[in-house]
Design an enzyme around this catalytic site. Structure first.
Site, PDB file in Angstrom:
ATOM      1  N   HIS A 277      61.580 -64.589  53.263  1.00 42.46           N
ATOM      2  CA  HIS A 277      61.649 -63.143  53.509  1.00 42.46           C
ATOM      3  C   HIS A 277      63.102 -62.675  53.548  1.00 42.46           C
ATOM      4  CE1 HIS A 277      60.304 -59.279  55.376  1.00 42.46           C
ATOM      5  NE2 HIS A 277      61.528 -59.340  55.882  1.00 42.46           N
ATOM      6  N   GLU A 278      63.937 -63.369  54.316  1.00 44.20           N
ATOM      7  CA  GLU A 278      65.330 -62.915  54.463  1.00 44.20           C
ATOM      8  C   GLU A 278      66.109 -63.063  53.164  1.00 44.20           C
ATOM      9  OE1 GLU A 278      65.739 -61.176  56.831  1.00 44.20           O
ATOM     10  OE2 GLU A 278      64.286 -61.891  58.295  1.00 44.20           O
TER      11      GLU A 278
ATOM     12  N   HIS B 177      65.619 -60.300  50.821  1.00 42.54           N
ATOM     13  CA  HIS B 177      66.446 -59.141  51.185  1.00 42.54           C
ATOM     14  C   HIS B 177      67.818 -59.165  50.502  1.00 42.54           C
ATOM     15  CE1 HIS B 177      64.294 -56.756  54.118  1.00 42.54           C
ATOM     16  NE2 HIS B 177      64.038 -57.787  54.901  1.00 42.54           N
TER      17      HIS B 177
ATOM     18  N   GLU C 166      61.626 -53.665  53.075  1.00 45.00           N
ATOM     19  CA  GLU C 166      60.760 -54.588  53.824  1.00 45.00           C
ATOM     20  C   GLU C 166      59.473 -54.945  53.076  1.00 45.00           C
ATOM     21  OE1 GLU C 166      61.695 -56.284  56.088  1.00 45.00           O
ATOM     22  OE2 GLU C 166      63.293 -55.231  57.144  1.00 45.00           O
TER      23      GLU C 166
ATOM     24  N   TYR D 267      55.322 -53.880  56.476  1.00 37.59           N
ATOM     25  CA  TYR D 267      55.413 -55.238  55.934  1.00 37.59           C
ATOM     26  C   TYR D 267      54.105 -55.638  55.242  1.00 37.59           C
ATOM     27  CZ  TYR D 267      59.624 -56.187  58.775  1.00 37.59           C
ATOM     28  OH  TYR D 267      60.872 -56.178  59.333  1.00 37.59           O
TER      29      TYR D 267
HETATM   30 ZN   LIG Z   1      62.836 -57.897  56.544  1.00 30.50          ZN
END
Ligand SMILES: [Zn+2]
Length: 506
Positions: free
Chosen positions: A373-374, A377, A396, A444
């Site tokens: 997830h990160e 980003h 997100e 999300y």
């Molecule tokens: Zn996030």
């Protein structure tokens, strides 16, 4: 940010419970997002996600991931650092200030918990209008506000500092002379940072200090005026434009300094190290200080992945986090386009608060879902920016979708949507979620369902080509809901309006 709303039962199952800290990581508390009013939704999600009925879909996703990863052809990372160019926005939407250079010099105390020094900010008025005042955002004051400001600016020159506003997260600087469009300016000030005594993205856990959003950044001015939104504990309110940073940190030799950008360290006075960090075209700068262990690996695309880990991370978790990071950086480069920076840094510990993205740097607990997830980003928020207060879904929802696609993590809500209220929308802003809750569930989880639905509707090849083209077109810039919907539609032979409508993103 990622607080792991639905992956706990699956991870507990697949991890086999063999790693230190598993019990803590799989606890209910850990899975609950911090935005007010979300507890019930998360519990609903947890009970729903225990079902096995979507395992076949997860396996299908895993196969898709394998096929996509196999189609990535290796190429060396560009040795050239990104350089700043003129903003892409039209005159009436001109954002600024632009061509920003931040220069920071800080000296740490013996722990890394207290930093003092100076900062200069060079910029050009690219807004297209005369500015008599510019604003600095001091996001580090978001949690404690004016009662105990963790970040203080003193002895400012190049303008006159006004009274801090928005809970001491915004500082107005009245320019000595009104700044005409195209005119450059320089503001200098002394900077004092006291890392708050809490386990948080700006805080510390024992000797490990995290300085996320600790350094001031310029607020953004556009056709709507200055963006001076309030801090969000359970999400992000940040909105900033890309800039060049030079950060010189004088610190105890025993402290490692993971940071945005690329660092060079050399001995300073006895027992001290001077670490100089350069970061080009990034929209924020974060760093950490502590006795971190370090492991490195290279992606197939030539990006250096550095993993800095606290002493609560097991050797098996170090191996898994590093190999996951390398895999996802290559996967996402294949899906979203080349990662233009030479390295990415991960700081890992069993953080109680979740994990968090910054440009070329993430703080994450040692689980592949959080890492994926990160790292997603890095493209969605890092390279392609957005107003995270007004449009949190633009980073997100895509980061969460990318995580699910890369890890095979199932999202049962896509087949069986649950909305916390009739007026909740994927496209709602932090103002809505801070007042009503439902942030993680809607943005999300239901937001990632929108992305899965767009992929299904357009077809995987066309969809990924669109995401790649979109990420390239808006690289170093700002994504908006209007642009995302219009450019997706332009790339699709099928009308996408029903899809955006179905997921409340019209
Ligand atoms: Zn996030």
């Amino acid at each position: 940010m990622f607080t792991g709303p639905i992956d706990m039962p699956l991870r507990a199952k697949s991890d086999g419970g063999g790693h230190p800290g598993d019990g803590k990581r799989a606890s209910m508390d850990r899975s609950l997002p911090t935005t007010r009013g979300e507890s019930m939704s998360s519990l609903t999600l947890l009970s729903r996600s225990r079902s096995d009925r979507h395992l076949s879909r997860a396996l299908t996703l895993l196969l898709l991931v394998g096929a996509a990863a196999a189609s990535v052809s290796p190429s060396p990372a560009s040795a050239q650092a990104p350089t700043q160019t003129a903003p892409r926005a039209s005159p009436q939407e001109s954002r600024g200030p632009g061509f920003v250079n931040y220069d920071v010099r800080l000296t740490a105390d013996d722990t890394g918990g207290s930093w003092h020094g100076g900062m200069s900010v060079r910029f050009v008025n690219t807004t297209g209008v005369v500015l008599d005042t510019i604003w600095l955002r001091l996001w580090g004051n978001g949690e404690d506000g004016c009662a105990a400001p963790a970040v203080r600016v003193t002895r400012l020159s190049g303008g006159t500092a006004g009274d801090p506003a928005v809970g001491c997260t915004a500082l107005p600087v009245r320019m000595a002379h009104p700044l005409r469009p195209g005119q450059p300016a320089l503001v200098r000030f002394d900077l004092h940072i006291a890392v708050p005594d809490r386990d948080a993205r700006f805080g510390h856990n024992g000797p490990y200090y995290l300085l996320g959003h600790a350094l001031p950044v310029l607020a953004v001015h556009d056709g709507k005026g200055w963006h001076l939104d309030s801090y969000s504990t359970g999400g992000e309110s940040n909105f900033s434009l890309t800039a060049d940073w030079t950060v010189r940190l004088d610190h105890p030799r025993a402290l490692a300094i993971p940071a945005t950008g690329s660092a060079v360290a050399r001995p300073a006075r006895p027992g001290r190290t001077l670490t100089t960090i350069a970061a080009k075209r990034v929209r924020d700068f974060a760093f950490a200080a502590g006795p971190f262990g370090k492991r490195e690996a290279l992606t197939r695309h030539g990006v250096l992945v550095r993993l800095w880990f606290a002493d609560d991370v097991s050797a098996a978790e170090v191996d898994d986090t590093l190999s996951g990071a390398v895999e996802y950086m290559d996967t996402f480069a294949g899906w979203f386009g080349r990662y233009p920076y030479p390295e990415v840094d991960l700081v890992s510990s069993h953080f109680d608060w979740g994990s968090m993205e910054y440009p070329t740097y993430v703080a994450t607990y040692p689980a592949r879902t959080a890492v994926a997830h990160e790292l997603a980003h890095q493209w969605w928020y890092g390279l392609v920016g957005n107003d995270q207060y007004a449009d949190p879904w633009l980073d997100e929802a895509i980061a969460e979708y990318a995580k699910q696609r890369a890890t095979g993590d199932e999202n049962p809500l896509c087949a069986d949507p649950f909305w916390p209220s009739p007026d909740a929308k994927v496209t709602s802003g932090m103002d809505y979620f801070n007042a009503n809750g439902g942030y993680s569930l809607v943005v999300y989880l239901l937001g990632s369902c929108l992305m899965h639905d767009l992929e299904r509707t357009m077809g995987p090849d066309r969809w990924l080509a669109f995401l790649r083209d979109y990420a390239t077109a808006h690289r170093y810039g700002v994504s908006t809901p209007v642009a995302f919907r219009a450019e997706a539609q332009a790339a699709s032979p099928v009308d996408l309006a029903p899809v955006f409508h179905r997921w409340r993103a019209s």
